[in-house]
Design a protein around this motif. Structure first.
Motif, PDB file in Angstrom:
ATOM      1  N   LEU A  85       0.822  -1.213   0.000  1.00 29.94           N
ATOM      2  CA  LEU A  85       0.000   0.000   0.000  1.00 29.94           C
ATOM      3  C   LEU A  85       0.858   1.265   0.000  1.00 29.94           C
ATOM      4  O   LEU A  85       0.551   2.240  -0.696  1.00 29.94           O
ATOM      5  N   LYS A  86       1.912   1.245   0.783  1.00 27.30           N
ATOM      6  CA  LYS A  86       2.758   2.431   0.919  1.00 27.30           C
ATOM      7  C   LYS A  86       3.504   2.723  -0.382  1.00 27.30           C
ATOM      8  O   LYS A  86       3.534   3.875  -0.856  1.00 27.30           O
ATOM      9  N   ALA A  87       4.079   1.686  -0.976  1.00 28.06           N
ATOM     10  CA  ALA A  87       4.834   1.880  -2.217  1.00 28.06           C
ATOM     11  C   ALA A  87       3.922   2.409  -3.321  1.00 28.06           C
ATOM     12  O   ALA A  87       4.312   3.278  -4.104  1.00 28.06           O
ATOM     13  N   GLY A  92       1.666   7.722  -6.216  1.00 27.71           N
ATOM     14  CA  GLY A  92       0.412   8.311  -6.649  1.00 27.71           C
ATOM     15  C   GLY A  92      -0.594   7.309  -7.173  1.00 27.71           C
ATOM     16  O   GLY A  92      -1.536   7.674  -7.882  1.00 27.71           O
ATOM     17  N   ILE A  93      -0.416   6.036  -6.825  1.00 27.85           N
ATOM     18  CA  ILE A  93      -1.312   4.974  -7.293  1.00 27.85           C
ATOM     19  C   ILE A  93      -2.250   4.588  -6.150  1.00 27.85           C
ATOM     20  O   ILE A  93      -1.800   4.196  -5.065  1.00 27.85           O
ATOM     21  N   ALA A  94      -3.540   4.708  -6.398  1.00 26.54           N
ATOM     22  CA  ALA A  94      -4.529   4.294  -5.399  1.00 26.54           C
ATOM     23  C   ALA A  94      -4.665   2.777  -5.397  1.00 26.54           C
ATOM     24  O   ALA A  94      -4.552   2.128  -6.438  1.00 26.54           O
ATOM     25  N   LEU A 336      -1.326   7.955   0.016  1.00 24.82           N
ATOM     26  CA  LEU A 336      -1.447   8.431  -1.360  1.00 24.82           C
ATOM     27  C   LEU A 336      -0.905   9.847  -1.520  1.00 24.82           C
ATOM     28  O   LEU A 336      -1.352  10.777  -0.846  1.00 24.82           O
ATOM     29  N   ASP A 337       0.074  10.009  -2.407  1.00 29.32           N
ATOM     30  CA  ASP A 337       0.662  11.322  -2.699  1.00 29.32           C
ATOM     31  C   ASP A 337      -0.258  12.038  -3.689  1.00 29.32           C
ATOM     32  O   ASP A 337      -0.325  11.670  -4.866  1.00 29.32           O
ATOM     33  N   PRO A 338      -0.976  13.089  -3.243  1.00 34.82           N
ATOM     34  CA  PRO A 338      -1.967  13.724  -4.125  1.00 34.82           C
ATOM     35  C   PRO A 338      -1.340  14.383  -5.343  1.00 34.82           C
ATOM     36  O   PRO A 338      -1.937  14.386  -6.428  1.00 34.82           O
TER      37      PRO A 338
END
Length: 350
Positions: A85-87, A92-94, A336-338
């Motif tokens: 999940l973190k990677a 930026g991938i949900a 998640l990096d927006p």
């Protein structure tokens, strides 16, 4: 190449007709069977707008690095312990799952395992099969009990745990649960009882049914120590995640009769090794646990209806995210990096 969504381990016969119908007018489908995973060309990994996978794909850093255009990974299923999940979030991938496709099926299966053991169904059947004459004995099943005398303990009161609890209550059992993440008052709305610790639940429950995700907190939550804490004569049911039960410890507990019986739909290794302690003890000639263990092949989710739901719901989740940039079933929102998610979205727009 038109935009497409990659299905690298489809669990149904090709072509992916259900998925194609969901994506029609928006995306194409590139689908492969698990046996063909290694043959998926690099350009398909690189060009995929989304990935829908089952349990046979490990979505780790190495795989994510091959997917520069991917915006969403959807797990066709409930658990997502095969996805980093973190990677994914950092890129930026949900990551989304499909939490509602098999709720009733799994709950039904947990109760079916319970009933098969507490009403002696498999033991009676096996005895008559082996010897119709001497096996024709009502006292031949080792753990038959009146259901209304039993305490049914649910560990993890999510969707499936709740559905299972309500079924057990409808059968007349007293239902208790342990789940530190459910809000106060949940027990009042469902008409069941809350206990404050796993140890308290194990001490009082005649049946312990596991419905937790697999995490660092729940891995081997049923181990030598916790199995010893179970009420003498209790039954263990697991339709959650295989890694929640230490099978070596369970084998010892069944052989010593500290645990009366177990019904398992999920195992830590699937299919199991024939050399494992549990399998060896169960399959041995004149096995002392032959009538006290039921194993099914990770099939609790399955019915023809549930498989159709799984395929359509997972595809719908992927399409909705790609069209709207959001999903209420996003599992890695905290990671998640927006900015990167928006950049991936912008790159994928016409």
């Amino acid at each position: 190449m038109p935009p497409f969504i990659l299905h690298p381990d489809l669990q149904s016969p090709l072509p992916a007709d259900i998925e194609s119908k969901v994506y029609a007018g928006h995306y194409e489908v590139k689908a492969f069977k698990p046996s063909d995973f290694a043959d998926i060309p690099d350009n398909l990994w690189a060009g995929a707008s989304g990935l829908v996978c089952y349990h046979e794909v490990t979505v780790n850093t190495q795989l994510l690095n091959r997917m520069p255009n991917c915006r969403v990974v959807v797990r066709a299923g409930v658990g997502f312990d095969n996805i980093d999940l973190k990677a994914a979030g950092e890129r930026g991938i949900a990551v989304c799952n499909t939490p509602d496709y098999g709720t009733t099926d799994v709950a039904d299966h947990a109760i079916a395992l319970t009933m098969a053991l507490l009403r002696g169904i498999t033991a009676y059947n096996q005895a008559i099969l082996m010897d119709p004459r001497s096996g024709w004995r009502f006292e031949g099943a080792p753990h038959v009990r009146r259901l209304s005398t039993q305490v049914f303990g649910v560990v993890g009161l999510g969707r499936i745990g709740t559905a299972t609890a309500l079924r057990a209550r409808a059968l007349g059992m007293r239902v208790v649960f342990f789940d530190p993440y459910r809000t106060t008052g949940t027990e009042l709305s469902l008409g069941i009882e809350r206990v404050g610790s796993l140890a308290a639940l194990l001490e009082m429950s005649d049946v312990v049914s596991l419905h937790t995700p697999l995490s660092a907190e729940t891995k081997h939550m049923m181990n030598a120590e916790t199995l010893r804490q179970m009420k003498p004569g209790a039954v263990l049911i697991n339709t959650g995640r295989g890694g929640c039960v230490d099978l070596e410890a369970l084998a010892d507990a069944l052989l010593s009769r500290r645990v009366a019986a177990a019904g398992l739909d999920v195992l830590e290794a699937e299919p199991p090794s024939e050399a494992s302690a549990l399998m060896t003890a169960w399959r041995a000639p004149d096995s002392p646990i032959r009538d006290r263990l039921i194993v099914t092949p990770h099939a609790a989710f399955y019915s023809p209806s549930s498989l159709i739901d799984l395929r359509s719901k997972s595809a719908t989740t992927a399409l909705k995210f790609l069209l709207t940039g959001d999903s209420r079933d996003c599992a890695n929102r905290d990671f998640l990096d927006p900015a990167k998610a928006e950049a991936r979205a912008a790159a994928g727009r016409p």
